[in-house]
Write an enzyme that holds these catalytic residues in place. Structure first.
Site, PDB file in Angstrom:
ATOM      1  N   LYS A  35       0.844  -1.196   0.000  1.00  0.00           N
ATOM      2  CA  LYS A  35       0.000   0.000   0.000  1.00  0.00           C
ATOM      3  C   LYS A  35       0.882   1.250   0.000  1.00  0.00           C
ATOM      4  O   LYS A  35       0.606   2.217  -0.708  1.00  0.00           O
ATOM      5  CB  LYS A  35      -0.931   0.020   1.227  1.00  0.00           C
ATOM      6  CG  LYS A  35      -1.824  -1.199   1.355  1.00  0.00           C
ATOM      7  CD  LYS A  35      -2.917  -1.174   0.303  1.00  0.00           C
ATOM      8  CE  LYS A  35      -3.582  -2.537   0.111  1.00  0.00           C
ATOM      9  NZ  LYS A  35      -4.071  -3.186   1.300  1.00  0.00           N
ATOM     10  N   CYS A 268     -18.060  -6.306   1.804  1.00  0.00           N
ATOM     11  CA  CYS A 268     -18.884  -5.706   2.855  1.00  0.00           C
ATOM     12  C   CYS A 268     -20.266  -6.304   3.039  1.00  0.00           C
ATOM     13  O   CYS A 268     -20.602  -6.691   4.154  1.00  0.00           O
ATOM     14  CB  CYS A 268     -18.978  -4.204   2.634  1.00  0.00           C
ATOM     15  SG  CYS A 268     -17.381  -3.444   2.966  1.00  0.00           S
TER      16      CYS A 268
HETATM   17  N1  LIG Z   1     -14.388  -1.404   0.735  1.00  0.00           N
HETATM   18  C1  LIG Z   1     -15.469  -0.651   0.827  1.00  0.00           C
HETATM   19  O1  LIG Z   1     -16.126  -0.370  -0.181  1.00  0.00           O
HETATM   20  C2  LIG Z   1     -15.941  -0.120   2.141  1.00  0.00           C
HETATM   21  C3  LIG Z   1     -15.412  -0.580   3.333  1.00  0.00           C
HETATM   22  N2  LIG Z   1     -15.893  -0.113   4.523  1.00  0.00           N
HETATM   23  C4  LIG Z   1     -15.308  -0.560   5.781  1.00  0.00           C
HETATM   24  O2  LIG Z   1     -14.044   0.110   5.919  1.00  0.00           O
HETATM   25  C5  LIG Z   1     -13.086  -0.736   6.529  1.00  0.00           C
HETATM   26  C6  LIG Z   1     -11.886  -0.894   5.614  1.00  0.00           C
HETATM   27  O3  LIG Z   1     -12.298  -1.536   4.430  1.00  0.00           O
HETATM   28  P1  LIG Z   1     -11.316  -1.659   3.171  1.00  0.00           P
HETATM   29  O4  LIG Z   1     -10.680  -0.358   2.905  1.00  0.00           O
HETATM   30  O5  LIG Z   1     -12.093  -2.325   2.107  1.00  0.00           O
HETATM   31  O6  LIG Z   1     -10.226  -2.665   3.760  1.00  0.00           O
HETATM   32  P2  LIG Z   1      -8.794  -3.023   3.142  1.00  0.00           P
HETATM   33  O7  LIG Z   1      -8.496  -4.405   3.588  1.00  0.00           O
HETATM   34  O8  LIG Z   1      -8.769  -2.708   1.694  1.00  0.00           O
HETATM   35  O9  LIG Z   1      -7.813  -2.008   3.868  1.00  0.00           O
HETATM   36  C7  LIG Z   1      -7.508  -2.068   5.217  1.00  0.00           C
HETATM   37  C8  LIG Z   1      -6.067  -1.631   5.375  1.00  0.00           C
HETATM   38  O10 LIG Z   1      -5.782  -1.479   6.765  1.00  0.00           O
HETATM   39  C9  LIG Z   1      -4.418  -1.791   6.937  1.00  0.00           C
HETATM   40  N3  LIG Z   1      -4.102  -1.970   8.343  1.00  0.00           N
HETATM   41  C10 LIG Z   1      -4.279  -3.048   9.140  1.00  0.00           C
HETATM   42  N4  LIG Z   1      -3.808  -2.799  10.373  1.00  0.00           N
HETATM   43  C11 LIG Z   1      -3.340  -1.527  10.374  1.00  0.00           C
HETATM   44  C12 LIG Z   1      -2.718  -0.697  11.350  1.00  0.00           C
HETATM   45  N5  LIG Z   1      -2.493  -1.123  12.594  1.00  0.00           N
HETATM   46  N6  LIG Z   1      -2.358   0.560  10.996  1.00  0.00           N
HETATM   47  C13 LIG Z   1      -2.584   1.019   9.750  1.00  0.00           C
HETATM   48  N7  LIG Z   1      -3.152   0.273   8.780  1.00  0.00           N
HETATM   49  C14 LIG Z   1      -3.520  -0.995   9.090  1.00  0.00           C
HETATM   50  C15 LIG Z   1      -4.248  -3.042   6.073  1.00  0.00           C
HETATM   51  O11 LIG Z   1      -2.881  -3.309   5.788  1.00  0.00           O
HETATM   52  C16 LIG Z   1      -5.062  -2.660   4.847  1.00  0.00           C
HETATM   53  O12 LIG Z   1      -4.248  -2.057   3.855  1.00  0.00           O
HETATM   54  C17 LIG Z   1     -13.840  -2.029   6.834  1.00  0.00           C
HETATM   55  O13 LIG Z   1     -14.342  -1.950   8.131  1.00  0.00           O
HETATM   56  C18 LIG Z   1     -14.975  -2.036   5.843  1.00  0.00           C
HETATM   57  O14 LIG Z   1     -16.087  -2.781   6.293  1.00  0.00           O
HETATM   58  C19 LIG Z   1     -16.873   0.831   4.588  1.00  0.00           C
HETATM   59  C20 LIG Z   1     -17.426   1.330   3.434  1.00  0.00           C
HETATM   60  C21 LIG Z   1     -16.976   0.924   2.123  1.00  0.00           C
HETATM   61  O1  LIG Z   2     -19.805  -0.934   3.429  1.00  0.00           O
HETATM   62  C1  LIG Z   2     -19.339  -1.066   2.331  1.00  0.00           C
HETATM   63  O2  LIG Z   2     -18.251  -1.577   2.085  1.00  0.00           O
HETATM   64  C2  LIG Z   2     -20.083  -0.631   1.128  1.00  0.00           C
HETATM   65  O3  LIG Z   2     -20.781  -1.813   0.668  1.00  0.00           O
HETATM   66  C3  LIG Z   2     -21.511  -1.600  -0.515  1.00  0.00           C
HETATM   67  O4  LIG Z   2     -20.663  -1.138  -1.552  1.00  0.00           O
HETATM   68  P1  LIG Z   2     -19.828  -2.133  -2.478  1.00  0.00           P
HETATM   69  O5  LIG Z   2     -19.787  -3.492  -1.878  1.00  0.00           O
HETATM   70  O6  LIG Z   2     -18.546  -1.461  -2.771  1.00  0.00           O
HETATM   71  O7  LIG Z   2     -20.626  -2.175  -3.868  1.00  0.00           O
HETATM   72  P2  LIG Z   2     -22.173  -2.247  -4.270  1.00  0.00           P
HETATM   73  O8  LIG Z   2     -22.310  -1.462  -5.501  1.00  0.00           O
HETATM   74  O9  LIG Z   2     -23.081  -1.945  -3.169  1.00  0.00           O
HETATM   75  O10 LIG Z   2     -22.301  -3.776  -4.669  1.00  0.00           O
HETATM   76  C4  LIG Z   2     -22.334  -4.815  -3.709  1.00  0.00           C
HETATM   77  C5  LIG Z   2     -22.804  -6.086  -4.380  1.00  0.00           C
HETATM   78  O11 LIG Z   2     -24.159  -5.954  -4.746  1.00  0.00           O
HETATM   79  C6  LIG Z   2     -24.303  -6.239  -6.108  1.00  0.00           C
HETATM   80  N1  LIG Z   2     -25.374  -5.380  -6.677  1.00  0.00           N
HETATM   81  C7  LIG Z   2     -25.258  -4.049  -6.587  1.00  0.00           C
HETATM   82  C8  LIG Z   2     -26.258  -3.240  -7.091  1.00  0.00           C
HETATM   83  C9  LIG Z   2     -27.380  -3.814  -7.686  1.00  0.00           C
HETATM   84  O12 LIG Z   2     -28.320  -3.153  -8.163  1.00  0.00           O
HETATM   85  N2  LIG Z   2     -27.451  -5.169  -7.764  1.00  0.00           N
HETATM   86  C10 LIG Z   2     -26.466  -5.958  -7.263  1.00  0.00           C
HETATM   87  O13 LIG Z   2     -26.575  -7.201  -7.339  1.00  0.00           O
HETATM   88  C11 LIG Z   2     -22.966  -5.962  -6.749  1.00  0.00           C
HETATM   89  O14 LIG Z   2     -22.798  -6.673  -7.942  1.00  0.00           O
HETATM   90  C12 LIG Z   2     -22.053  -6.435  -5.655  1.00  0.00           C
HETATM   91  O15 LIG Z   2     -21.854  -7.828  -5.723  1.00  0.00           O
HETATM   92  C13 LIG Z   2     -22.563  -0.500  -0.218  1.00  0.00           C
HETATM   93  O16 LIG Z   2     -23.316  -0.220  -1.384  1.00  0.00           O
HETATM   94  C14 LIG Z   2     -21.896   0.785   0.214  1.00  0.00           C
HETATM   95  O17 LIG Z   2     -22.876   1.765   0.535  1.00  0.00           O
HETATM   96  C15 LIG Z   2     -21.057   0.488   1.432  1.00  0.00           C
HETATM   97  O18 LIG Z   2     -20.341   1.647   1.812  1.00  0.00           O
END
Ligand SMILES: NC(=O)C1=CN([C@@H]2O[C@H](COP(=O)(O)OP(=O)(O)OC[C@H]3O[C@@H](n4cnc5c(N)ncnc54)[C@H](O)[C@@H]3O)[C@@H](O)[C@H]2O)C=CC1
Ligand SMILES: O=C(O)[C@H]1O[C@H](OP(=O)(O)OP(=O)(O)OC[C@H]2O[C@@H](n3ccc(=O)[nH]c3=O)[C@H](O)[C@@H]2O)[C@H](O)[C@@H](O)[C@@H]1O
Length: 436
Positions: A35, A268
């Protein structure tokens, strides 16, 4: 404002780039060199539309830095966002070990700081986690009291991968889970220019809202997929039916997540549902709808699998592998699950995903594939034409990529369409939509 961001994954990297773009001075902290290394070079550690340009500009301007040194990042910031992962444990409950560890690191670093530091949790975590895991770890490591010696807040993140930058500027709602005035003011300042409804609630409520949001998406998808399966088998175009349902203004429902298609996945929705279900069981408040939402999702993968097996052909081309188009994120992708099942049954697979081409993968994703999906790595093709020409059946899981190529598939080759590709030959005998 001077901001440190702990965790430079999908959420952290996007937040870092957008905040730097807004003029803040941001330092991203992550122990993973996959990263930090690209960020230091001005490159994106993930595939996300628009992110490479934002990161390049932010690093060139000097407003975005990256480090693995938590202490240095705390010293040069006044507010920290925690964006570390909160995956599922094997029993489906929430794994808070990264949250606890990062809180201990931040706590140790603010111990000797004279300036009031605000810590804002963005990671998705169950109601009570900030109070019961994050705050005690911060207090123990810092010797300070939350709300007095340091600030604490919870700021749910609503971005969707593949539209993350757009979602940063248009998040739907902005929710401040608040405890102390200074941290709230700092968060309000950062979000001042975003013209979306803003809500100030307590931390526990903010944590809960995030789960309600993701659970709603999942329930809508499973509902629409199930309607799609039933209606299409009864000879009805389910997209037409659900479009009309959504047009009923007395119902006031949006089309989002309501068009029948394939199973949901990603890092998620499934894990947040599992965490919510584990909370409901622990509390003794049954959640049969949420449990059924997960089983209905599993059933949709079974349905796709059975459609393929019933064809009787052995060379299967899969277009799309990540959990949705325009991302390289393979976590809990239903297409990965489908491919693994077929592979396990000895099918010959050719897979193409424009964002999962081994030759172009970033360090983090190449490591993920090598560590978690080594058996699929060798099946990945660099172009869609090879998949089309070397397969007896085409399974479409990525609409965007297939739109331009659907006409290249020979009329005699069956297409099993999981996502309803535009311009497809829906009326032809060899075309099989999963649920419309
Ligand atoms: N991916 C998404 O679309 C969304 C994710 N979330 C939430 O946000 C959180 C993060 O998700 P992602 O970004 O997808 O995870 P990710 O796995 O892509 O990133 C997490 C990062 O945290 C780092 N990390 C771990 N321990 C650490 C430490 N002690 N100090 C600094 N960095 C550290 C890891 O190396 C990793 O790069 C989760 O709780 C997820 O549920 C919320 C909304 C959208
Ligand atoms: O907490 C999170 O990580 C995020 O999880 C989802 O976002 P994400 O997983 O990135 O993408 P989405 O577009 O929501 O898709 C999730 C899954 O639903 C499916 N999907 C999405 C939209 C739709 O109309 N139909 C459908 O089957 C997608 O293909 C995918 O497998 C939520 O939409 C976000 O609001 C939230 O912040």
């Amino acid at each position: 404002m001077k901001i440190s961001i702990f965790g430079a994954g999908y959420v952290g990297a996007v937040s870092a780039a957008c905040l730097a773009q807004e003029g803040h001075h941001v330092v991203a902290v992550d122990p993973d060199p996959n990263k930090i290394r690209p960020l230091l070079a001005g490159e994106s550690p993930i595939i996300e539309p628009g992110l490479p340009d934002l990161i390049r500009a932010a690093v060139t301007s000097g407003r975005l830095k990256a480090t693995s040194d938590a202490g240095a990042a705390i010293a040069e910031s006044e507010l920290s966002l925690i964006c570390v992962g909160t995956p599922s444990r094997s029993d489906g409950s929430l794994n808070t070990e990264y949250l606890k560890r990062v809180s201990e690191e931040i706590g140790a670093a603010i111990r000797t700081k004279n300036v009031f530091h605000s810590i804002v949790v963005r990671s998705t975590c169950l109601p009570g986690t900030t109070d019961e895991i994050v705050v005690p770890a911060l207090e123990a490591a810092s010797g300070l009291k939350a709300g007095e010696g340091f600030g604490i807040a919870y700021l749910p993140e609503f971005l969707r991968e593949s539209t993350a930058i757009k979602d940063y500027y248009d998040p739907g709602v902005i929710v401040f889970g608040y405890r102390d005035g200074t941290t709230l003011e700092r968060l309000q300042e950062i979000h001042e220019h975003l013209a979306r409804p803003k809500f100030i609630v307590d931390i526990r409520t903010a944590e809960g809202i995030k789960y309600a949001n993701n659970a709603w998406h999942a329930v809508k998808i499973s509902f629409s997929n199930e309607m799609g399966n039933v209606l299409s088998t009864a000879g009805i175009d389910s997209h037409i039916a659900l479009n009309i349902l959504c047009s009923d203004d007395r119902l006031n429902i949006s089309r989002a997540y309501l068009m029948p298609g394939f199973a949901f996945g990603g890092s998620c929705l499934p894990k947040d549902l599992r965490a919510l279900i584990s909370l409901s069981r622990r509390q003794g408040t049954p959640a049969p709808l949420l449990e059924a939402t997960l089983s209905a999702n599993e059933a949709q993968i079974n349905r796709a699998y059975n459609m393929i097996v019933e064809r009787g052909q052995r060379r299967i081309g899969i277009v799309g592998l990540s959990f949705k188009p325009d991302t390289d994120d393979l976590r809990e992708s239903p297409l990965v699950e489908l491919a693994e099942r077929l592979y396990g049954r000895g099918y010959e697979l050719n897979i193409y995903d424009p964002n999962i081409r081994l030759a172009r993968l970033t360090g983090a994703n190449a490591s993920f594939i090598k560590a978690r999906l080594p058996h699929l790595a060798g099946l990945l093709k660099e172009d869609i034409d090879t998949v089309i020409s070397e397969s007896d059946v085409i399974v479409v899981g990525n609409r965007a990529e297939m739109n331009g190529s659907i006409r290249k598939v020979a009329p005699t080759t069956p297409i099993i369409d999981l996502v309803r590709v535009e311009g497809s030959r829906r009326t032809q005998g060899n075309y099989h939509g999963i649920c419309w």
